[in-house]
Design a protein around this motif. Structure first.
Motif, short mmCIF file in Angstrom:
data_model
loop_
_atom_site.label_atom_id
_atom_site.label_comp_id
_atom_site.label_asym_id
_atom_site.label_seq_id
_atom_site.Cartn_x
_atom_site.Cartn_y
_atom_site.Cartn_z
N TYR A 60 29.48 119.50 6.62
CA TYR A 60 28.98 120.19 7.81
C TYR A 60 27.65 119.58 8.26
N ASP A 61 26.85 119.15 7.27
CA ASP A 61 25.57 118.55 7.62
C ASP A 61 25.77 117.24 8.36
N TYR A 62 26.79 116.48 7.97
CA TYR A 62 26.98 115.18 8.59
C TYR A 62 27.65 115.28 9.94
N LEU A 63 28.23 116.43 10.23
CA LEU A 63 28.75 116.62 11.58
C LEU A 63 27.62 116.71 12.59
N ASP A 64 26.43 117.08 12.11
CA ASP A 64 25.28 117.23 13.01
C ASP A 64 24.47 115.95 13.15
N LEU A 65 24.97 114.85 12.57
CA LEU A 65 24.20 113.62 12.68
C LEU A 65 24.17 113.09 14.10
N ASP A 66 25.07 113.63 14.97
CA ASP A 66 25.04 113.20 16.35
C ASP A 66 23.83 113.74 17.09
N LYS A 67 23.20 114.77 16.49
CA LYS A 67 22.02 115.32 17.16
C LYS A 67 20.93 114.26 17.22
N MET A 68 20.15 114.31 18.29
CA MET A 68 19.13 113.29 18.49
C MET A 68 17.76 113.75 17.99
N SER A 69 17.69 114.86 17.28
CA SER A 69 16.39 115.38 16.86
C SER A 69 16.26 115.40 15.36
N LEU A 70 16.83 114.38 14.70
CA LEU A 70 16.72 114.30 13.24
C LEU A 70 15.40 113.62 12.90
N TYR A 71 14.34 114.41 12.84
CA TYR A 71 13.03 113.84 12.50
C TYR A 71 12.30 114.80 11.61
N SER A 72 11.39 114.24 10.86
CA SER A 72 10.59 115.07 9.96
C SER A 72 9.27 115.39 10.61
N GLU A 73 8.54 116.36 10.04
CA GLU A 73 7.24 116.76 10.56
C GLU A 73 6.14 115.84 10.07
N ALA A 74 6.45 114.98 9.11
CA ALA A 74 5.42 114.11 8.55
C ALA A 74 5.15 112.95 9.50
N ASP A 75 4.00 112.31 9.28
CA ASP A 75 3.67 111.15 10.10
C ASP A 75 4.54 109.96 9.76
N PRO A 134 5.50 106.97 19.14
CA PRO A 134 4.13 106.45 18.97
C PRO A 134 3.05 107.49 19.24
N GLN A 135 3.44 108.69 19.72
CA GLN A 135 2.43 109.71 20.02
C GLN A 135 2.38 110.81 18.96
N CYS A 136 3.52 111.40 18.64
CA CYS A 136 3.53 112.46 17.62
C CYS A 136 3.97 111.95 16.26
N HIS A 137 4.43 110.68 16.16
CA HIS A 137 4.81 110.02 14.91
C HIS A 137 6.01 110.67 14.22
N ARG A 138 6.83 111.36 14.98
CA ARG A 138 8.07 111.89 14.42
C ARG A 138 9.12 110.78 14.44
N SER A 139 9.95 110.75 13.40
CA SER A 139 10.93 109.68 13.26
C SER A 139 12.34 110.25 13.37
N LEU A 140 13.28 109.44 13.89
CA LEU A 140 14.66 109.87 13.98
C LEU A 140 15.59 108.65 13.87
#
Length: 716
Positions: A60-75, A134-140
């Motif tokens: 179920y988790d990998y079905l959501d990999l199409d989402k474009m907001s897979l980023y962490s809160e860390a820099d 480059p502004q909030c340093h969130r990665s996806l």
């Protein structure tokens, strides 16, 4: 418009946006810059390889990999629904705007910025590629569509295009006949660009034209330029136009997304309606931001004025300091001249004394030498008889002359040393200790209106110094008038910033003000505060001033006595102005005693019946009759007494300066006392056979009409 320019520049390249795309974090970036900062994650740590290795992550988790907001809160680091994936170690760089960016991990030739081929011919993005904002340093992590999965920001692209066109060339006046001059304003209503001469000639600021809004040419050009409305297509279904808005995902969607995609069960609304709604919300938010911007501009003006005032005050203070130091130097020079004059005087005095002594000794020595030479010549004579004739006289003269050179004659009358020592130590110490001290009086205090109040006949005032004031305050002076428009008088002097003033007149309007002081003087008054005391008096019996035999109960509203003798108790509030009415009910009445009711001064005798001395005005009453009494004088015997449950009323009218008594709402006898002036306390005397309860805050009886105030009366 110049302030907006920073909003239109890419945080990576520092140039104007070119084909900007919107990242899931709502920030923008050029398409070419996005490709330059892509990072490829290790194959072993990709989500697919993690699933193959049995990491325990559900399908179920990998079905959501199409989402474009897979980023962490860390820099740094990349998020996945199966856990955090470590980011590759790559050196970070900074863009021309100073924002941290991440170059590709593997060195490769950087493509020339903004010169990419058409997106349809973009080289394929490597698998498991990742991008960091480059502004909030969130990665996806990108999906199979790569950078094409991000929506294009056509609005931003249009704003950049209009802005660049407005900056491209100067606008010309549309009304100049020959060689048009550069336009200085544009009328939004006329839709015409004017130079200054044409504006004054053709668009004077009067009549209907006075209401037209003139704006700078660049702003007018942008507002006048209508960007063509483009039809947006879906990023997932490129052949479908965006026609609806998904409320849950907060993004435009197409018809196919609703039929086949993940938005089928979501709440959707018409794209045009949501467009208008969000425009209204943005406009409303801009109104608040505009208010803050206006406040910021006013604050900047205030700060610039403060800078100017600081510069002016600095020059003035420097001049004052130079003048003060010059005054000290002048005073020192004057004192120097005085001391030099004193030294010269001592110098001349010493010289005169020594010179006088030299002159005196010289004359004396000449006389002595002459006598000695004469005596020597006499001794040479061989005539005994002639010698003896003058020898005795010469011997006496020699002895006399010798005695004149006696003790002290050959001692200097003046020393060569100057017995003067300049005591400059204290002055030098004072000069070393010379420093700035408090030179100004305090600023006017600010009354804190939210903490100022009145209660009954008391007023509480609170104040503070201005927030930016750094002047030392040693104390405050609080002043009130007399509640009748009279002059102000001091009621408090001290260091506290809150004060309660008791004993004011009821139903009176007081003016109050406060000022601060220090060793330099007294500052300005604060603003005057007008306060209204209570119209009706509320008070109780006073246990502090009462006789020890008095027993209190019912929150000091009920009193009785432990003694067979009469004892006096007063109210805790004094009256000196207005009309006041209060009552006392008889709760217990045994053996026909004669309690006394009335008013008194504060120093009335407490161990005798009220009215026995000259400090009380009272009516004493038994079960059959009553008398008025003052200074042990009994007058106006009146039939009618009291029993248990009776009510005795007292009406004190300072406008007529009279006191009236009532029993059970009926006036008892004539006016009891007249000519009352000063401050009086409600009072009663009773023994152990009586218990009474006080009732205050009562209206004036209906039968009584207060009179006009006597202008000749005085109030304490």
């Amino acid at each position: 418009m110049d302030e907006m320019e920073e909003e239109l520049k890419c945080p990576v390249c520092g140039s104007f946006y070119r084909e900007p795309i919107i990242l899931p974090c709502s920030h923008n970036i050029c398409l070419a810059c996005a490709r330059n900062i892509l990072v490829q994650t290790p194959e072993a740590e990709s989500p697919q390889s993690s699933r193959a290795s049995g990491s325990g992550v559900s399908d179920y988790d990998y079905l959501d990999l199409d989402k474009m907001s897979l980023y962490s809160e860390a820099d740094s680091g990349y998020g996945s629904y199966g856990g955090f994936v470590s980011a590759p170690t790559t050196p970070c760089q900074k863009s021309p705007n100073g924002v941290r960016v991440f170059p590709p991990a593997v060195p490769q030739p950087a493509p020339q910025q903004h010169l990419l081929p058409h997106p349809a011919y973009l080289p394929p993005i490597p698998r498991n590629s990742c991008i960091t904002c480059p502004q909030c340093h969130r990665s996806l992590i990108l999906d199979d569509r790569g950078l094409r999965g991000f929506p294009k920001n056509r609005v931003l692209e249009g704003v950049v295009d209009r802005y660049q066109q407005s900056k491209a060339a100067a606008l010309k006046c549309q009304l100049c006949e020959k060689s048009p001059k550069e336009a200085t304003v544009m009328c939004e209503q006329c839709d015409v660009f004017y130079c200054d001469p044409c504006r004054l000639r053709c668009h004077p600021p009067r009549g209907p034209l006075a209401k037209h809004r003139l704006v700078p040419p660049a702003q007018g050009r942008i507002s006048r330029r209508a960007s063509p409305r483009k039809i947006s297509t879906c990023t997932e279904h490129e052949l479908e136009n965006l026609s609806m808005y998904c409320v849950q995902c907060k993004m435009p969607v197409c018809y196919q997304c609703l039929e086949e995609g993940k938005h089928g069960t979501h709440e959707v609304k018409a794209l045009g309606a949501m467009w208008k709604l969000h425009k209204g919300q943005l406009s409303q938010a801009l109104n608040g931001l505009s208010d803050r911007a206006t406040e910021a501009k006013e604050f900047l003006v205030q700060l610039r004025n403060t800078v100017q005032h600081i510069q002016e005050n600095g020059v003035e203070f420097e001049a004052c300091l130079v003048a003060q130091c010059d005054a000290l130097i002048d005073a020192l020079n004057r004192r120097k001249a005085q001391l030099l004059a004193q030294v010269n005087k001592e110098h001349e005095h010493k010289l005169k004394v020594v010179r006088d002594q030299i002159s005196h000794c010289t004359v004396k020595l000449r006389q002595t030498t002459g006598l000695m030479e004469y005596c020597l010549e006499v001794i040479k004579e061989n005539d005994p008889s002639g010698f003896l004739q003058i020898s005795d006289a010469l011997i006496r003269r020699v002895h006399m002359t010798e005695s004149q050179w006696g003790k002290g004659t050959l001692t200097p009358r003046m020393t060569s040393d100057f017995d003067l020592t300049l005591d400059s130590g204290p002055l030098l110490q004072t000069i070393h200790q010379l420093d700035f001290v408090q030179m100004k009086v305090p600023a006017a205090p600010i009354l804190q209106l939210e903490e100022c109040c009145t209660q009954n006949n008391s007023a509480t005032l609170s104040w503070k110094q201005p927030p930016l004031s750094t002047i030392v305050v040693e104390g405050y002076i609080l002043e009130l008038d007399d509640g009748n428009g009279g002059p102000f008088r001091e009621v408090y002097v001290g260091t506290e910033t809150i004060c309660t003033v008791d004993g004011l007149h009821f139903n009176s309007t007081y003016k109050s003000r406060v000022k601060a002081f220090n060793s330099s003087g007294v500052g300005q008054y604060s603003k005057t505060l007008i306060m209204q005391t209570s119209e009706i008096a509320w008070f109780t019996f006073d246990p502090v001033s009462a006789h020890p035999d008095i027993v209190f109960s019912n929150d000091n509203l009920t009193v009785s006595c432990n003694s067979y003798d009469d004892r006096v108790v007063l109210g805790n509030t004094a009256f000196s102005r207005g009309v006041h009415y209060w009552e006392m009910t008889i709760d217990r009445y045994d053996n026909h005693p004669d309690p006394a009711f009335g008013i008194s001064r504060g120093d009335v005798l407490k161990d005798v019946m009220l009215g026995k001395d000259d400090k009380a005005w009272a009516m004493y009453v038994d079960n059959n009759r009553s008398w008025f009494m003052h200074n042990n004088s009994h007058t106006n015997r009146t039939d009618g007494g009291i029993t248990k449950g009776s009510t005795i009323g007292m009406l004190l009218d300072f406008t007529r300066r009279i006191l009236i008594f009532l029993i059970n709402d009926e006036q008892q006898g004539p006016v009891a006392f007249e000519g009352l002036e000063g401050a009086y306390y409600p009072a009663i005397s009773l023994n152990r056979n009586v218990q009474v309860t006080l009732h205050t805050g009562l209206p004036i009886p209906d039968f009584y009409t207060p009179g006009e105030a006597d202008p000749t009366s005085s109030v304490c």
